[in-house]
Design an enzyme around this catalytic site. Structure first.
Site, PDB file in Angstrom:
ATOM      1  N   CYS A 135       0.825  -1.213   0.000  1.00  0.00           N
ATOM      2  CA  CYS A 135       0.000   0.000   0.000  1.00  0.00           C
ATOM      3  C   CYS A 135       0.858   1.263   0.000  1.00  0.00           C
ATOM      4  CB  CYS A 135      -0.929  -0.028   1.216  1.00  0.00           C
ATOM      5  SG  CYS A 135      -1.922   1.454   1.350  1.00  0.00           S
ATOM      6  N   CYS A 138      -0.449   4.102   2.153  1.00  0.00           N
ATOM      7  CA  CYS A 138      -0.238   3.922   3.600  1.00  0.00           C
ATOM      8  C   CYS A 138       1.240   4.101   3.959  1.00  0.00           C
ATOM      9  CB  CYS A 138      -0.633   2.515   4.060  1.00  0.00           C
ATOM     10  SG  CYS A 138      -2.085   1.833   3.312  1.00  0.00           S
ATOM     11  N   ASP A 139       2.126   3.517   3.176  1.00  0.00           N
ATOM     12  CA  ASP A 139       3.529   3.395   3.602  1.00  0.00           C
ATOM     13  C   ASP A 139       4.524   4.189   2.758  1.00  0.00           C
ATOM     14  OD1 ASP A 139       2.671   1.622   5.562  1.00  0.00           O
ATOM     15  OD2 ASP A 139       2.795  -0.082   4.200  1.00  0.00           O
TER      16      ASP A 139
END
Ligand code: NAP
Length: 322
Positions: A135, A138-139
């Site tokens: 992701c 997200c990261d």
């Protein structure tokens, strides 16, 4: 006595939320059990430009929030926890969540969507969440200004690469063929980015590093030549698989875990309907998931009205008198 809902929806992505909207609009009591992190894949998506009705791109989480608020305003109830057990062998049907909450319903719409696929090589496990992610939204920020790799050649891989190219120094896309599967518009955008590099016809053999992730060992599947790519992070974007593990033994699933349906939404158990990515390995779009959610809620409503299973009706129309 515990409440028995007319329609219980498992999943709160575009399929589940659309089913909730249509369910309450049909005058039914509706509970959506949305998972610990409700909203589905769109919660991890940035610009959505292909969902009709929005002139400018809308962020995935905002789209999901709007759908949920719409369902809530109309009267749908929500409970956010993962379903871990179901009992479809009795009426009313029963589900149990991780927090040990049990809910009952006359009909159920399963709309749990899909989960990221991993390469499933031993070194991947070592660095999952610590150098390797599925992701970028997200990261990606952890790799600001650094070199990263994206593995895959579909829409997800292009979206991840585009997103990361705004944050990272370079993004190397590693694909197992020399042709991308992604839609043309995403391919063009990615190919136009100067800091996106391409490695074709290559399979990932190993993720490298002692304590810290340091790179990817790949092998060209045409020349058999092995190479090491030094990167600080790697994003695996090789597709999704249906999140149907908790349905094993309760519903008909195919060899890949997709729910087997007839007449678009009917599962092997009358009264249980399926919608979205768990029954669709082909389109997997927010809009198609929403469409299936609508169909599933309408079919659940028909079932509640005492209609015979749609398949029986269709069979009789075709001369099947049994
Ligand atoms: P996908 O279309 O199935 O593409 C997966 C890619 O990963 C393919 O290029 C495939 O290679 C590669 N791959 C699969 N298994 C692999 C393995 N074991 N090792 C190496 N490479 C592997 O999956 P997706 O990109 O996640 O897209 C799935 C669906 O979601 C599509 O319908 C897509 O349109 C949709 N989606 C939509 C959006 C949106 O915002 N509208 C965003 C993301 C995804 P091959 O090319 O060789 O098969």
């Amino acid at each position: 006595m515990a409440k028995v809902y007319d329609i219980l929806i498992v999943g709160a992505g575009p399929a589940g939320l659309t089913a909730a909207i249509y369910g309450v609009r049909a005058g039914r009591s509706v509970l959506a059990v949305g998972g610990k992190a409700p909203g589905g894949q769109l919660m991890l998506t940035t610009d959505v430009e292909d969902f009709p009705g929005f002139i400018e791109p809308i962020q995935g989480p905002e789209l999901m929030q709007k759908m949920r608020k719409q369902a809530e305003r109309l009267g749908a109830e929500f409970f956010d926890d993962d379903v871990i057990r179901v009992n479809f062998k009795q009426q009313p049907f029963e589900i149990e969540t991780e927090q040990k909450k049990k809910f009952s319903a006359k009909t159920i719409v399963i709309a749990v969507g899909s989960a990221y696929k991993w390469l499933n090589i031993p070194s991947e496990l070592k660095f999952k969440g610590n150098g390797i992610s599925t992701c970028a939204t997200c990261d990606g920020y952890f790799f600001k200004g650094k070199d990263v790799a994206v593995i895959g050649g579909g829409d997800s891989a292009m979206r991840e690469a585009l997103f990361l190219s705004n944050i990272c120094k370079t993004v190397t896309v590693i694909h197992r063929r020399d042709v991308l599967k992604a839609q043309a518009v995403l391919q063009e955008r990615a190919k136009a980015r100067k800091n996106i590099k391409w490695i074709w016809n290559s399979d990932v053999q190993e993720f490298l590093g002692e304590n810290k992730f340091s790179g990817v060992k790949i092998k060209n599947n045409k020349t058999e030549k092995g190479t090491t790519i030094k990167v600080s992070g790697a994003f695996v974007a090789i597709g999704h698989e249906p999140a149907t593990g908790f349905l094993k033994g309760q519903l008909g699933l195919d060899a890949k875990g997709y729910v087997v349906v007839k007449n678009q939404t009917e599962t092997s158990v009358p009264g249980i309907f399926a919608a979205g990515d768990i029954r669709d390995f082909r389109y997997q779009q927010a809009i198609t998931a929403a469409g299936f959610g609508c169909m599933a809620a309408m079919d659940a409503d028909s079932y509640l009205q005492g209609y015979r299973a749609l398949s029986e009706k269709a069979g009789k129309k075709n001369g099947n008198k049994k």
